[in-house]
Design a protein around this motif. Sequence first.
Motif, PDB file in Angstrom:
ATOM      1  N   THR A   1       0.851  -1.189   0.000  1.00 22.14           N
ATOM      2  CA  THR A   1       0.000   0.000   0.000  1.00 22.14           C
ATOM      3  C   THR A   1       0.888   1.240   0.000  1.00 22.14           C
ATOM      4  OG1 THR A   1      -0.145   0.089   2.420  1.00 22.14           O
ATOM      5  CG2 THR A   1      -1.878  -1.145   1.256  1.00 22.14           C
TER       6      THR A   1
ATOM      7  N   ALA B   1      -3.600   3.789  -1.486  1.00 17.65           N
ATOM      8  CA  ALA B   1      -3.723   2.909  -2.645  1.00 17.65           C
ATOM      9  C   ALA B   1      -3.353   1.487  -2.254  1.00 17.65           C
ATOM     10  CB  ALA B   1      -2.829   3.380  -3.776  1.00 17.65           C
ATOM     11  N   THR B   2      -4.184   0.553  -2.656  1.00 17.47           N
ATOM     12  CA  THR B   2      -3.891  -0.867  -2.511  1.00 17.47           C
ATOM     13  C   THR B   2      -3.412  -1.400  -3.852  1.00 17.47           C
ATOM     14  OG1 THR B   2      -5.547  -1.162  -0.785  1.00 17.47           O
ATOM     15  CG2 THR B   2      -4.876  -3.136  -1.996  1.00 17.47           C
ATOM     16  N   TYR B   3      -2.346  -2.205  -3.836  1.00 20.58           N
ATOM     17  CA  TYR B   3      -1.756  -2.719  -5.069  1.00 20.58           C
ATOM     18  C   TYR B   3      -2.157  -4.172  -5.300  1.00 20.58           C
ATOM     19  CZ  TYR B   3       0.984   1.490  -5.613  1.00 20.58           C
ATOM     20  OH  TYR B   3       1.362   2.798  -5.799  1.00 20.58           O
TER      21      TYR B   3
ATOM     22  N   ASP C   1       2.619  -5.958  -8.336  1.00 24.49           N
ATOM     23  CA  ASP C   1       2.150  -4.582  -8.157  1.00 24.49           C
ATOM     24  C   ASP C   1       1.809  -3.909  -9.482  1.00 24.49           C
ATOM     25  OD1 ASP C   1       2.617  -4.891  -5.412  1.00 24.49           O
ATOM     26  OD2 ASP C   1       4.684  -4.172  -5.584  1.00 24.49           O
TER      27      ASP C   1
ATOM     28  N   TRP D   1      -3.162  -0.564  -9.201  1.00 22.54           N
ATOM     29  CA  TRP D   1      -3.477   0.036  -7.913  1.00 22.54           C
ATOM     30  C   TRP D   1      -4.869   0.630  -7.937  1.00 22.54           C
ATOM     31  CZ3 TRP D   1      -0.078   2.706 -11.169  1.00 22.54           C
ATOM     32  CH2 TRP D   1      -0.485   3.977 -11.577  1.00 22.54           C
ATOM     33  N   ARG D   2      -5.396   0.748  -6.721  1.00 19.14           N
ATOM     34  CA  ARG D   2      -6.745   1.273  -6.569  1.00 19.14           C
ATOM     35  C   ARG D   2      -6.812   2.045  -5.257  1.00 19.14           C
ATOM     36  NH1 ARG D   2     -12.238  -2.486  -6.131  1.00 19.14           N
ATOM     37  NH2 ARG D   2     -13.752  -0.759  -6.076  1.00 19.14           N
ATOM     38  N   TYR D   3      -7.395   3.243  -5.294  1.00 19.88           N
ATOM     39  CA  TYR D   3      -7.512   4.053  -4.086  1.00 19.88           C
ATOM     40  C   TYR D   3      -8.764   3.634  -3.318  1.00 19.88           C
ATOM     41  CZ  TYR D   3      -3.596   6.964  -5.329  1.00 19.88           C
ATOM     42  OH  TYR D   3      -2.318   7.402  -5.618  1.00 19.88           O
TER      43      TYR D   3
END
Length: 293
Positions: free
Chosen positions: A84, A93-95, A108, A111-113
């Motif tokens: 993250t 952000a999570t990867y 990785d 990514w998403r916030y």
Amino acid sequence: MRHEHLRGRGPHLPPLDHVTQFDFEPGYVLFPMSVPKRLRVVAGGVVIADTVRGIILNESDHIPVYYFPIEDIRSDMMRVSGRTTTDMFKGTATYYSMLDHDGKTIEDLMWRYDGQINGCPSLLSYASFDWKKADRWYEEDEEIFVHPRDPFRRVDVLPSSRHVQVFLGGKLVADSRRANMLFETGLPTRYYFTITDLIPGIIAPSETVTRCPYKGIARYYNVTIDNKYYPDMVWYYPDPVHESSRIKGMVSFANEFVDRILVDGREQMRPVTSFSLGSDRGDPHPLSATVTV
């Protein structure tokens, strides 16, 4: 009062009507724009994102970034990687890593916030990808390079009869009244010459290859003047993208590293750019140690 039928005149930037600045960082802006183009990303030999509902995120001090609706992503191939990162303007952000059909993992890649920062438009239903870890990116059916084309950047290539001279190693190395001048928003003017406008015998092919979103794939020449060697001093685009087709096969010197450039006898200011110093777009030029900031 503003009238809708006049909105296409003047600076036509309706998204800016809704931009808000961050209270804790005045002047810093971040805003999305819808993208009417079909966008695709290929990784591990598979199309992992394909959408006509993408957005481009414009942010101060950043190159633009494409984001894709989660529904248009091959989420079945993504696994949370455990990494993250936290950004003061966009949140946490999570990867996600991708497991391809050959059993290989691309770490990785996506990514998403997860959260929401006050002042940041919601990105909860979108995700993006590491450009370099993907195989290819497409706008419609044309491959694009390095990063999305900035909708606020323009490239114009114009033929000119102005007298352009380039000096290197104490010698006049290029002299033309038929150069093509490339004007790119926010960057110094680049002067493109035909090979015959260079003094003969000074260039030799380099193995260096770079990519540009606005011009395509560039190849380079090394220059030697009186036994002094200048690596990658000259570049050319053998098959530029259509916006820059006028520079096909022409060569340009790095303004940052030549002795001087004269246009109609007037010396041009030596620029300091990301090309010379390096940035998130790539490594510094091999002659960057000659640049004084």
